[in-house]
Design an enzyme around this catalytic site. Sequence first.
Site, PDB file in Angstrom:
ATOM      1  N   HIS A 171       0.857  -1.198   0.000  1.00 56.70           N
ATOM      2  CA  HIS A 171       0.000   0.000   0.000  1.00 56.70           C
ATOM      3  C   HIS A 171       0.889   1.243   0.000  1.00 56.70           C
ATOM      4  O   HIS A 171       1.455   1.620   1.017  1.00 56.70           O
ATOM      5  CB  HIS A 171      -0.890  -0.019   1.241  1.00 56.70           C
ATOM      6  CG  HIS A 171      -2.036   0.969   1.186  1.00 56.70           C
ATOM      7  ND1 HIS A 171      -2.084   2.031   0.312  1.00 56.70           N
ATOM      8  CD2 HIS A 171      -3.186   1.040   1.912  1.00 56.70           C
ATOM      9  CE1 HIS A 171      -3.211   2.716   0.502  1.00 56.70           C
ATOM     10  NE2 HIS A 171      -3.906   2.123   1.465  1.00 56.70           N
ATOM     11  N   HIS A 174      -2.853   6.929  -0.999  1.00 61.73           N
ATOM     12  CA  HIS A 174      -3.897   7.535  -0.150  1.00 61.73           C
ATOM     13  C   HIS A 174      -3.391   8.324   1.045  1.00 61.73           C
ATOM     14  O   HIS A 174      -4.136   8.574   1.989  1.00 61.73           O
ATOM     15  CB  HIS A 174      -4.899   6.464   0.341  1.00 61.73           C
ATOM     16  CG  HIS A 174      -5.549   5.697  -0.776  1.00 61.73           C
ATOM     17  ND1 HIS A 174      -6.353   4.598  -0.573  1.00 61.73           N
ATOM     18  CD2 HIS A 174      -5.509   5.874  -2.121  1.00 61.73           C
ATOM     19  CE1 HIS A 174      -6.781   4.134  -1.750  1.00 61.73           C
ATOM     20  NE2 HIS A 174      -6.271   4.897  -2.699  1.00 61.73           N
ATOM     21  N   TYR A 176      -0.957   7.436   3.271  1.00 61.77           N
ATOM     22  CA  TYR A 176      -0.402   6.682   4.409  1.00 61.77           C
ATOM     23  C   TYR A 176       1.141   6.687   4.319  1.00 61.77           C
ATOM     24  O   TYR A 176       1.703   7.374   3.475  1.00 61.77           O
ATOM     25  CB  TYR A 176      -0.967   5.257   4.425  1.00 61.77           C
ATOM     26  CG  TYR A 176      -2.456   5.238   4.686  1.00 61.77           C
ATOM     27  CD1 TYR A 176      -2.961   5.473   5.961  1.00 61.77           C
ATOM     28  CD2 TYR A 176      -3.360   5.028   3.653  1.00 61.77           C
ATOM     29  CE1 TYR A 176      -4.323   5.484   6.204  1.00 61.77           C
ATOM     30  CE2 TYR A 176      -4.736   5.031   3.884  1.00 61.77           C
ATOM     31  CZ  TYR A 176      -5.210   5.261   5.167  1.00 61.77           C
ATOM     32  OH  TYR A 176      -6.555   5.275   5.408  1.00 61.77           O
TER      33      TYR A 176
HETATM   34  C1  LIG Z   1     -14.830   0.625   3.448  1.00 61.35           C
HETATM   35  C2  LIG Z   1     -13.637   0.913   2.612  1.00 61.35           C
HETATM   36  C3  LIG Z   1     -12.374   0.599   3.088  1.00 61.35           C
HETATM   37  C4  LIG Z   1     -11.228   0.844   2.307  1.00 61.35           C
HETATM   38  N1  LIG Z   1     -10.007   0.443   2.767  1.00 61.35           N
HETATM   39  C5  LIG Z   1      -8.925   0.510   1.953  1.00 61.35           C
HETATM   40  C6  LIG Z   1      -7.687  -0.096   2.321  1.00 61.35           C
HETATM   41  O1  LIG Z   1      -7.543  -0.731   3.381  1.00 61.35           O
HETATM   42  N2  LIG Z   1      -6.650   0.013   1.464  1.00 61.35           N
HETATM   43  C7  LIG Z   1      -6.758   0.685   0.270  1.00 61.35           C
HETATM   44  O2  LIG Z   1      -5.790   0.774  -0.477  1.00 61.35           O
HETATM   45  N3  LIG Z   1      -7.937   1.257  -0.102  1.00 61.35           N
HETATM   46  C8  LIG Z   1      -9.017   1.139   0.681  1.00 61.35           C
HETATM   47  N4  LIG Z   1     -10.235   1.637   0.248  1.00 61.35           N
HETATM   48  C9  LIG Z   1     -10.356   2.167  -1.126  1.00 61.35           C
HETATM   49  C10 LIG Z   1     -10.800   1.044  -2.087  1.00 61.35           C
HETATM   50  O3  LIG Z   1      -9.787   0.065  -2.249  1.00 61.35           O
HETATM   51  C11 LIG Z   1     -11.173   1.588  -3.478  1.00 61.35           C
HETATM   52  O4  LIG Z   1     -10.038   2.181  -4.059  1.00 61.35           O
HETATM   53  C12 LIG Z   1     -12.301   2.609  -3.398  1.00 61.35           C
HETATM   54  O5  LIG Z   1     -13.370   2.108  -2.607  1.00 61.35           O
HETATM   55  C13 LIG Z   1     -12.825   2.937  -4.788  1.00 61.35           C
HETATM   56  O6  LIG Z   1     -13.447   1.811  -5.363  1.00 61.35           O
HETATM   57  P1  LIG Z   1     -15.069   1.720  -5.446  1.00 61.35           P
HETATM   58  O7  LIG Z   1     -15.501   3.040  -5.974  1.00 61.35           O
HETATM   59  O8  LIG Z   1     -15.313   0.578  -6.391  1.00 61.35           O
HETATM   60  O9  LIG Z   1     -15.589   1.477  -4.063  1.00 61.35           O
HETATM   61  C14 LIG Z   1     -11.370   1.431   1.027  1.00 61.35           C
HETATM   62  C15 LIG Z   1     -12.652   1.764   0.563  1.00 61.35           C
HETATM   63  C16 LIG Z   1     -13.768   1.490   1.320  1.00 61.35           C
HETATM   64  C17 LIG Z   1     -15.149   1.803   0.751  1.00 61.35           C
END
Ligand SMILES: Cc1cc2nc3c(=O)[nH]c(=O)nc-3n(C[C@H](O)[C@H](O)[C@H](O)COP(=O)(O)O)c2cc1C
Length: 372
Positions: A171, A174, A176
Amino acid sequence: MTAIATSALFRPLRLGTMELPNRIVMAPMTRTFAPDGLPGEANAAYYRRRAEGGVGLILSEGTVIDRPASRNEPGIPFFHGDAALSGWKQVIDAVHGAGGRMGPQIWHTGSVSGMSGWEPEAVIESPSGLLAPDQPRGVAMSEEAIADTVAAFAKAAAAARSLGFDTVELHGAHGYLVDQFFWSGTNHRTDRYGGTSIRERSRFAGEVVAAIRSAVGPDFPLILRVSQWKQQDYAARLAETPDLMTDWLLPLVEAGANVLHCSQRRFWEPEFPDIDGENGLNFAGWAKKLTGATTISVGSVGLSGDFMAAFGGESSTSVGLDRLVSRMERDEFDLIAVGRALISDPRWAAKVRAGDANGLKGFEPAALGELV
Ligand SMILES: Cc1cc2nc3c(=O)[nH]c(=O)nc-3n(C[C@H](O)[C@H](O)[C@H](O)COP(=O)(O)O)c2cc1C
């Protein structure tokens, strides 16, 4: 939507030692359902359902490395220690039992605070003791802390391979820890981990990637997740031009990342519209063109609203996949990650394959309250 119209999503792909049956990836999503940091039967069953539902590659929720303050919520799973790793063994065995493929997303949250207000007991660490420009939080890491962190990432990746996972994702997105090194807003270091150029600020990530590569061997697929945007600043950009994007990403591919997971909130948005127009290549498209790496795109697939809106409590309705399919038919990028649609519905991929447009659900934030 018909089965034929989405066939571009259902082509197999080989990545080193991993053979994927289709191009649909479950995006990594933190769920905070690992009591005491330990995944167990409920987590294994949750991922198994996505394998049964036809997802080509499952990426786990972010799971943290062995550093004192590597997580920012108590329900985030560890990826170290016998108890957590035996929980993860249960997870990968369950996914393999259903014919799936999976990799953990290994993570360090740096100085980002969690949503619940919980704080780790240990000292929070980041490149320069900043959460964002002019926002101090935690301490700047010593060179010794950096070396230990690099080693902890490599150890986690080695554990992923020895437990039987098919790949591992670092990762680096975002806002981090890894991204805090990339970003000039949070990296003010004057040693070799800092600098005015993105190439210089990528040194930490490059060391992590190289250490993981040497820990997992030459053929094991290593995915690096990156984003321009930060949760601290949605408008932040690490690379304003293709040349800067090459400076940022090519050394990381050369260090051993063979897949770039290019995180956008909306996959159809062009990365450099001044160059190739409003329908131009997205982030994953440009990253593939500039580095030659396999790329994964992501962002609001099948849904009307983006995921940050979801954290604000907004629902999203299900929308068609035409825009996605036409980009995949052109091989603009190789794989597509799906987030919230797969939280709501473990059978999303199977329904898309069957052309069951009416069966596709939208996303309700209430779905975050349980492991469906
Ligand atoms: C509940 C939730 C938790 C997430 N946790 C992470 C994470 O742990 N690591 C990460 O790289 N992105 C995380 N994301 C981002 C998602 O991987 C993804 O990039 C984002 O939801 C966009 O995709 P979507 O529009 O299909 O939901 C999270 C998103 C959601 C909704």
